[in-house]
Design a protein around this motif. Structure first.
Motif, PDB file in Angstrom:
ATOM      1  N   SER A  40     161.996   7.820  39.973  1.00 44.63           N
ATOM      2  CA  SER A  40     160.692   7.421  39.470  1.00 44.63           C
ATOM      3  C   SER A  40     160.022   8.571  38.736  1.00 44.63           C
ATOM      4  N   LYS A  41     159.486   8.282  37.568  1.00 42.93           N
ATOM      5  CA  LYS A  41     158.754   9.304  36.823  1.00 42.93           C
ATOM      6  C   LYS A  41     157.346   9.477  37.396  1.00 42.93           C
ATOM      7  N   GLY A  42     156.891   8.487  38.119  1.00 39.33           N
ATOM      8  CA  GLY A  42     155.598   8.536  38.789  1.00 39.33           C
ATOM      9  C   GLY A  42     155.824   8.335  40.274  1.00 39.33           C
ATOM     10  N   PRO A  43     154.865   7.726  40.954  1.00 39.72           N
ATOM     11  CA  PRO A  43     155.048   7.465  42.379  1.00 39.72           C
ATOM     12  C   PRO A  43     156.159   6.424  42.610  1.00 39.72           C
ATOM     13  N   PHE A  44     156.924   6.613  43.659  1.00 37.17           N
ATOM     14  CA  PHE A  44     157.985   5.652  43.956  1.00 37.17           C
ATOM     15  C   PHE A  44     157.402   4.453  44.685  1.00 37.17           C
ATOM     16  N   LYS A  45     158.122   3.309  44.618  1.00 41.46           N
ATOM     17  CA  LYS A  45     157.663   2.081  45.262  1.00 41.46           C
ATOM     18  C   LYS A  45     158.571   1.637  46.397  1.00 41.46           C
ATOM     19  N   SER A  46     159.816   2.118  46.390  1.00 39.84           N
ATOM     20  CA  SER A  46     160.738   1.752  47.453  1.00 39.84           C
ATOM     21  C   SER A  46     161.796   2.827  47.620  1.00 39.84           C
ATOM     22  N   VAL A  47     162.510   2.729  48.726  1.00 38.95           N
ATOM     23  CA  VAL A  47     163.601   3.655  49.028  1.00 38.95           C
ATOM     24  C   VAL A  47     164.869   2.832  49.172  1.00 38.95           C
ATOM     25  N   VAL A  48     165.916   3.236  48.472  1.00 38.11           N
ATOM     26  CA  VAL A  48     167.216   2.566  48.571  1.00 38.11           C
ATOM     27  C   VAL A  48     168.171   3.535  49.268  1.00 38.11           C
ATOM     28  N   VAL A  49     168.663   3.119  50.418  1.00 42.36           N
ATOM     29  CA  VAL A  49     169.581   3.948  51.197  1.00 42.36           C
ATOM     30  C   VAL A  49     170.989   3.417  50.986  1.00 42.36           C
ATOM     31  N   THR A  50     171.877   4.295  50.514  1.00 41.52           N
ATOM     32  CA  THR A  50     173.272   3.924  50.327  1.00 41.52           C
ATOM     33  C   THR A  50     174.137   4.772  51.253  1.00 41.52           C
ATOM     34  N   GLU A  51     175.418   4.508  51.228  1.00 36.38           N
ATOM     35  CA  GLU A  51     176.352   5.266  52.060  1.00 36.38           C
ATOM     36  C   GLU A  51     176.350   6.748  51.700  1.00 36.38           C
ATOM     37  N   LYS A  52     176.097   7.048  50.427  1.00 37.26           N
ATOM     38  CA  LYS A  52     176.199   8.427  49.956  1.00 37.26           C
ATOM     39  C   LYS A  52     174.855   9.104  49.717  1.00 37.26           C
ATOM     40  N   ASP A  53     173.872   8.362  49.219  1.00 30.38           N
ATOM     41  CA  ASP A  53     172.617   8.964  48.781  1.00 30.38           C
ATOM     42  C   ASP A  53     171.414   8.132  49.207  1.00 30.38           C
ATOM     43  N   ILE A  54     170.247   8.754  49.055  1.00 31.84           N
ATOM     44  CA  ILE A  54     168.963   8.082  49.252  1.00 31.84           C
ATOM     45  C   ILE A  54     168.220   8.182  47.924  1.00 31.84           C
ATOM     46  N   TYR A  55     167.745   7.052  47.410  1.00 31.28           N
ATOM     47  CA  TYR A  55     167.068   7.014  46.124  1.00 31.28           C
ATOM     48  C   TYR A  55     165.617   6.578  46.304  1.00 31.28           C
ATOM     49  N   LEU A  56     164.705   7.248  45.604  1.00 27.78           N
ATOM     50  CA  LEU A  56     163.314   6.814  45.518  1.00 27.78           C
ATOM     51  C   LEU A  56     163.205   6.023  44.224  1.00 27.78           C
ATOM     52  N   PRO A  58     161.430   3.361  41.384  1.00 30.27           N
ATOM     53  CA  PRO A  58     160.148   2.929  40.833  1.00 30.27           C
ATOM     54  C   PRO A  58     159.939   1.419  40.960  1.00 30.27           C
ATOM     55  N   LEU A  59     160.959   0.703  41.411  1.00 27.08           N
ATOM     56  CA  LEU A  59     160.877  -0.749  41.559  1.00 27.08           C
ATOM     57  C   LEU A  59     160.476  -1.114  42.983  1.00 27.08           C
ATOM     58  N   ALA A  60     159.680  -2.152  43.111  1.00 30.48           N
ATOM     59  CA  ALA A  60     159.239  -2.614  44.425  1.00 30.48           C
ATOM     60  C   ALA A  60     160.414  -3.207  45.198  1.00 30.48           C
ATOM     61  N   SER A  61     160.351  -3.104  46.510  1.00 33.05           N
ATOM     62  CA  SER A  61     161.421  -3.649  47.346  1.00 33.05           C
ATOM     63  C   SER A  61     161.559  -5.157  47.153  1.00 33.05           C
ATOM     64  N   THR A  62     160.448  -5.860  46.892  1.00 37.34           N
ATOM     65  CA  THR A  62     160.522  -7.305  46.654  1.00 37.34           C
ATOM     66  C   THR A  62     161.268  -7.613  45.356  1.00 37.34           C
ATOM     67  N   THR A  63     161.094  -6.777  44.344  1.00 34.76           N
ATOM     68  CA  THR A  63     161.812  -6.944  43.074  1.00 34.76           C
ATOM     69  C   THR A  63     163.304  -6.760  43.289  1.00 34.76           C
ATOM     70  N   LEU A  64     163.677  -5.730  44.041  1.00 34.13           N
ATOM     71  CA  LEU A  64     165.089  -5.481  44.321  1.00 34.13           C
ATOM     72  C   LEU A  64     165.694  -6.631  45.132  1.00 34.13           C
ATOM     73  N   LYS A  65     164.919  -7.175  46.058  1.00 35.80           N
ATOM     74  CA  LYS A  65     165.397  -8.308  46.853  1.00 35.80           C
ATOM     75  C   LYS A  65     165.626  -9.534  45.956  1.00 35.80           C
ATOM     76  N   LYS A  66     164.700  -9.800  45.042  1.00 34.41           N
ATOM     77  CA  LYS A  66     164.854 -10.935  44.123  1.00 34.41           C
ATOM     78  C   LYS A  66     166.091 -10.766  43.245  1.00 34.41           C
ATOM     79  N   ARG A  67     166.327  -9.546  42.783  1.00 40.03           N
ATOM     80  CA  ARG A  67     167.513  -9.290  41.947  1.00 40.03           C
ATOM     81  C   ARG A  67     168.794  -9.542  42.737  1.00 40.03           C
ATOM     82  N   SER A  68     168.797  -9.132  43.983  1.00 38.84           N
ATOM     83  CA  SER A  68     169.995  -9.342  44.790  1.00 38.84           C
ATOM     84  C   SER A  68     170.185 -10.826  45.094  1.00 38.84           C
ATOM     85  N   ALA A  69     169.091 -11.554  45.293  1.00 39.25           N
ATOM     86  CA  ALA A  69     169.186 -12.986  45.561  1.00 39.25           C
ATOM     87  C   ALA A  69     169.701 -13.736  44.337  1.00 39.25           C
ATOM     88  N   ARG A  70     169.287 -13.307  43.155  1.00 33.18           N
ATOM     89  CA  ARG A  70     169.756 -13.932  41.919  1.00 33.18           C
ATOM     90  C   ARG A  70     171.253 -13.776  41.737  1.00 33.18           C
TER      91      ARG A  70
END
Length: 76
Positions: A40-56, A58-70
């Motif tokens: 995120s270039k500004g404040p982060f909105k969610s944290v994505v935890v993967t097997e290798k890394d942790i990402y901050l 800029p996308l909301a967790s609800t947006t990421l959930k909708k993308r995965s559902a699609r």
């Protein structure tokens, strides 16, 4: 399959362990660990935890959930 988590960064869906909203992340030590990759270039909105890394992200967790559902991916 891959999911876009912000700033031109894609993560393999099978590697995602959790997607956490900002308010929950602030209660944890993910953001403070210094090991998180800030996408995120500004404040982060969610944290994505993967097997290798942790990402901050800029996308909301609800947006990421909708993308995965699609994509037909199971609920996180």
């Amino acid at each position: 399959m891959y999911i876009h988590i912000g700033e031109d960064h894609m993560v393999r869906v099978k590697e995602i362990i959790a997607i956490i909203d900002k308010s929950s992340a602030l209660d944890s030590r993910f953001a403070e660990s210094g090991k998180a990759i800030n996408l995120s270039k500004g404040p982060f909105k969610s944290v994505v935890v993967t097997e290798k890394d942790i990402y901050l992200s800029p996308l909301a967790s609800t947006t990421l959930k909708k993308r995965s559902a699609r994509m037909g991916i199971q609920d996180f």
